[in-house]
Design an enzyme around this catalytic site. Structure first.
Site, mmCIF file in Angstrom:
data_model
loop_
_atom_site.group_PDB
_atom_site.id
_atom_site.type_symbol
_atom_site.label_atom_id
_atom_site.label_comp_id
_atom_site.label_asym_id
_atom_site.label_seq_id
_atom_site.Cartn_x
_atom_site.Cartn_y
_atom_site.Cartn_z
ATOM 1 C CB SER A 67 -0.782 0.031 1.212
ATOM 2 O OG SER A 67 -1.743 0.951 1.123
ATOM 3 C CG ASP A 284 -2.867 -0.528 -2.124
ATOM 4 O OD1 ASP A 284 -2.888 0.727 -1.856
ATOM 5 O OD2 ASP A 284 -3.447 -1.488 -1.410
ATOM 6 C CG ASP A 286 -6.383 0.459 -0.372
ATOM 7 O OD1 ASP A 286 -5.459 1.383 -0.331
ATOM 8 O OD2 ASP A 286 -6.543 -0.573 0.205
ATOM 9 C CB ALA A 386 -9.872 10.826 8.786
ATOM 10 N N PRO A 515 -3.130 0.756 19.867
ATOM 11 C CG PRO A 515 -3.272 -1.279 20.152
ATOM 12 C CD PRO A 515 -4.054 -0.363 20.589
ATOM 13 N N GLY A 517 -1.914 -1.184 14.152
ATOM 14 C CA GLY A 517 -1.938 -2.286 13.436
ATOM 15 C C GLY A 517 -0.982 -2.698 12.549
HETATM 16 C C1 16G Z 1 -4.429 -0.112 7.070
HETATM 17 C C2 16G Z 1 -5.881 -0.448 7.006
HETATM 18 C C3 16G Z 1 -6.666 1.064 7.256
HETATM 19 C C4 16G Z 1 -6.227 1.732 8.662
HETATM 20 C C5 16G Z 1 -4.675 1.506 8.773
HETATM 21 C C6 16G Z 1 -4.427 2.048 10.377
HETATM 22 C C7 16G Z 1 -7.143 -1.678 5.477
HETATM 23 C C8 16G Z 1 -7.279 -2.106 3.829
HETATM 24 N N1 16G Z 1 -6.325 -0.894 5.717
HETATM 25 O O1 16G Z 1 -3.903 0.693 6.305
HETATM 26 O O2 16G Z 1 -7.896 0.852 7.195
HETATM 27 O O3 16G Z 1 -6.680 2.861 8.656
HETATM 28 O O4 16G Z 1 -4.349 0.212 8.382
HETATM 29 O O5 16G Z 1 -3.041 1.764 10.436
HETATM 30 O O6 16G Z 1 -7.906 -2.081 6.156
HETATM 31 P P1 16G Z 1 -2.680 1.617 11.987
HETATM 32 O O7 16G Z 1 -3.346 0.298 12.606
HETATM 33 O O8 16G Z 1 -0.975 1.557 11.873
HETATM 34 O O9 16G Z 1 -3.153 2.830 12.694
HETATM 35 MG MG MG Z 2 -3.813 1.168 0.183
#
Ligand code: 16G
Ligand code: MG
Length: 554
Positions: A67, A284, A286, A386, A515, A517
């Site tokens: 991504s 990517d 999205d 956002a 935390p 993800g």
């Molecule tokens: C990923 C997720 C996005 C989320 C981001 C949070 C998908 C396709 N993408 O890019 O939705 O906003 O993670 O990142 O689900 P973080 O957990 O590091 O804050």
């Molecule tokens: Mg993406």
């Protein structure tokens, strides 16, 4: 698993050794890491995809992408038969496969899972997996690893769909499982014809001269810019210039994530673009955000996913109010259930705006898989983060209702028929599998033309509350456990009370920690009535996170 299957698996899997000392997690949206660490993971996700296809008797998708992350990273995620994200029940299996230390353990884990899930390895059904990758050079060898994974399960076929945006691959999986043609040509055909249909249905006199001028799109030097270049030849009624369509370094100083987080112009944009409607995709495609270049500075005015959501909600609400007007005989006794799904990162001003439109707003944890699932509970569910991930979902039953209205001359007025046809076109234009920057962009453009609005008019819908995001490196981010769609920390104990005491010091203060993800950090988000206050709140809560969780710097 019979002996032949076991020996094929042991043989092929022994060529893909896992990296030492790395714990891989499926995360918010699949595995992501430095590309050099991922061969065995991608191979093993290939195995999982083949099993998932056997289990569901449907086509499964595998997308190789990281991504918005840097070009040296890569990742892999699975698309389920609906075109949505892999069912969360299978995530622990994905993680234990990825982390199995050797081929023997891998085969044991696989064998147990096959028994538990009652998957017939030598049944009649031949598994089918669609593979896609973004423009990262590492994608070529990783795609081969994924193919090998699929091929290690007897009777599994991998089909290379080429270099694609993530939403294209999800769309193809969904289309194929509905028995439809699933090529890029079909995807572009659907987008361009539904876009044309929406433009044809614009009420007379609505287009204001001057609002339909040029749109400039930053393609993040990824796959989205390239695809938009091909798609734009099929589009009438849209003047679009694509920049950063692949000649520069992917995601470096460009793209939706950069624009949204840094709030500065992406590479290739400058003073000559002041006042022009601009948009940015991520690597990517999205994620979609819009922006305006500010005069005499490198700053931008961001028109983010929340504002895209507000535009969609306003337009759909207006259409539904015509459709639900009493008088005519309509087939549906109840009002349409229109649901709005946000996360805690949605700016508070956007939530107030949507509620003031009379809409039902609900919250889920971060990540498309959570938002999508919730939005699918409504007749029409709009979800956005956002950061620009989002789409609009229409239930099958509601689509049938719209088909009835649009074709039943004797029951409904022409006005209602037009609304139904418009909504049907929206459902075809906006990707029903997953948020899609290309299709989202076309829906924004069609709505702006319908309303006769400029981007400036759109941006005036509401004014964002000042906000600040920070990240804190801690000893173990898994020590943070949240509840209520990530707005409350339940562990470690005492920290939420301390955060609340900070929030209470600020006018319109709102703050939460969670935390990440996708990175080894804890994120802090704060909002308040002034930028200074939002900064102050974020920094004091970051300090609390440090105290309660232990900094890696100390
Ligand atoms: C990923 C997720 C996005 C989320 C981001 C949070 C998908 C396709 N993408 O890019 O939705 O906003 O993670 O990142 O689900 P973080 O957990 O590091 O804050
Ligand atoms: Mg993406």
């Amino acid at each position: 698993m019979n002996d032949k299957q076991r020996s094929i698996l042991l043989d092929i899997s022994s060529r893909f050794s896992p990296p030492q000392g790395v714990k891989l997690s499926y995360g918010t949206s699949g595995f992501r890491a430095d590309a050099s660490l991922l061969e065995s993971t991608v191979y093993r996700v290939g195995l999982l995809a083949a099993l998932r296809s056997l289990k569901t008797r449907a086509v499964i998708g595998l997308m190789i992408t990281a991504s918005h992350n840097k070009i040296s990273d890569n990742g892999i995620k699975v698309a389920d038969p609906s075109g949505g994200m892999l069912t969360q029940d299978w995530e622990p299996f994905a993680e234990s496969l990825a982390n199995a230390p050797d081929s023997y353990t891998l085969v044991e884990i696989l064998d147990d899972f096959v028994k538990k899930e009652k998957i017939a390895l030598d049944g009649e059904w031949a598994a089918e997996v669609f593979l896609g990758r973004d423009t990262r050079p590492s994608g070529v060898s990783l795609l081969e690893a994924a193919k090998q994974g699929v091929a290690s399960i007897v009777k599994a076929n991998a089909k290379d769909m080429g270099v694609l945006t993530t939403p294209q691959l999800h769309w193809m999986v969904r289309a194929r499982n509905k028995g439809l043609e699933a090529s890029e040509h079909n995807y572009f055909d659907q987008l361009s014809s539904s876009f044309r249909c929406l433009l044809e249905l614009i009420p007379q006199g609505s287009r204001i001269v001057g609002t339909n001028d040029k749109l400039i799109v930053d393609g993040a030097d990824g796959i989205g810019g390239e695809k938009l270049e091909s798609l734009k030849g099929l589009l009438n009624g849209l003047c679009v210039e694509v920049r950063n369509s692949g000649n520069g370094v992917l995601n470096e100083g460009v793209g939706a994530d950069y624009v949204q987080k840094e709030k500065v112009v992406p590479r290739g944009f400058g003073p000559a673009d002041v006042g022009i409607r601009c948009a940015s995709f991520d690597g990517d495609a999205d994620r979609l955000v819009y922006f305006l270049v500010q005069p005499n500075s490198n700053k931008i005015e961001l028109v983010d996913g929340d504002k895209i959501m507000a535009l969609f909600a306003l337009f759909l609400e207006e259409q539904l109010s015509i459709l639900n007007k009493s008088g005519d005989v309509t087939v549906r006794p109840n009002q349409t259930r229109l649901g709005i799904v946000q996360t805690a990162y949605a700016n508070g001003a956007s939530t107030s705006y949507l509620k003031q439109l009379g809409l039902e707003v609900v919250f889920t944890p971060t990540g498309v898989k959570h938002l999508h699932e919730k939005a699918a509970e409504y007749d029409i569910g709009i979800y956005f983060e956002a950061n620009g991930h989002g789409t609009v979902l229409f239930s099958e039953a509601y689509l049938c209702y719209l088909e009835d209205i649009s074709s039943n001359l004797s029951l409904t007025s022409t006005e209602k028929q037009k609304v139904a046809s418009r909504l049907l076109a929206v459902s075809k234009l906006i990707n029903q599998a997953v948020g899609d920057a290309l299709s989202g962009l076309l829906l924004v453009e069609a709505i702006l033309q319908h309303l006769g609005w400029s981007i400036q008019r759109w941006n005036e819908l509401y004014h964002d509350l000042p906000s600040r995001q920070l990240k804190v490196k801690v000893l173990d981010r898994a020590a943070v456990v949240t509840a209520n769609a990530e707005t409350v920390v339940v562990k470690p104990s005492g920290i939420q009370e301390a955060i609340n005491a900070e929030i209470a010091k600020y006018h319109k203060g709102r703050c939460f920690i969670r935390p990440s993800g996708t990175e080894d950090v804890v994120r802090v988000y704060a909002e308040a009535s002034t930028q200074e206050a939002a900064d102050g709140l974020a920094y004091s809560v970051a300090k609390l996170a440090d105290q309660f969780l232990g900094s890696t710097n100390s």
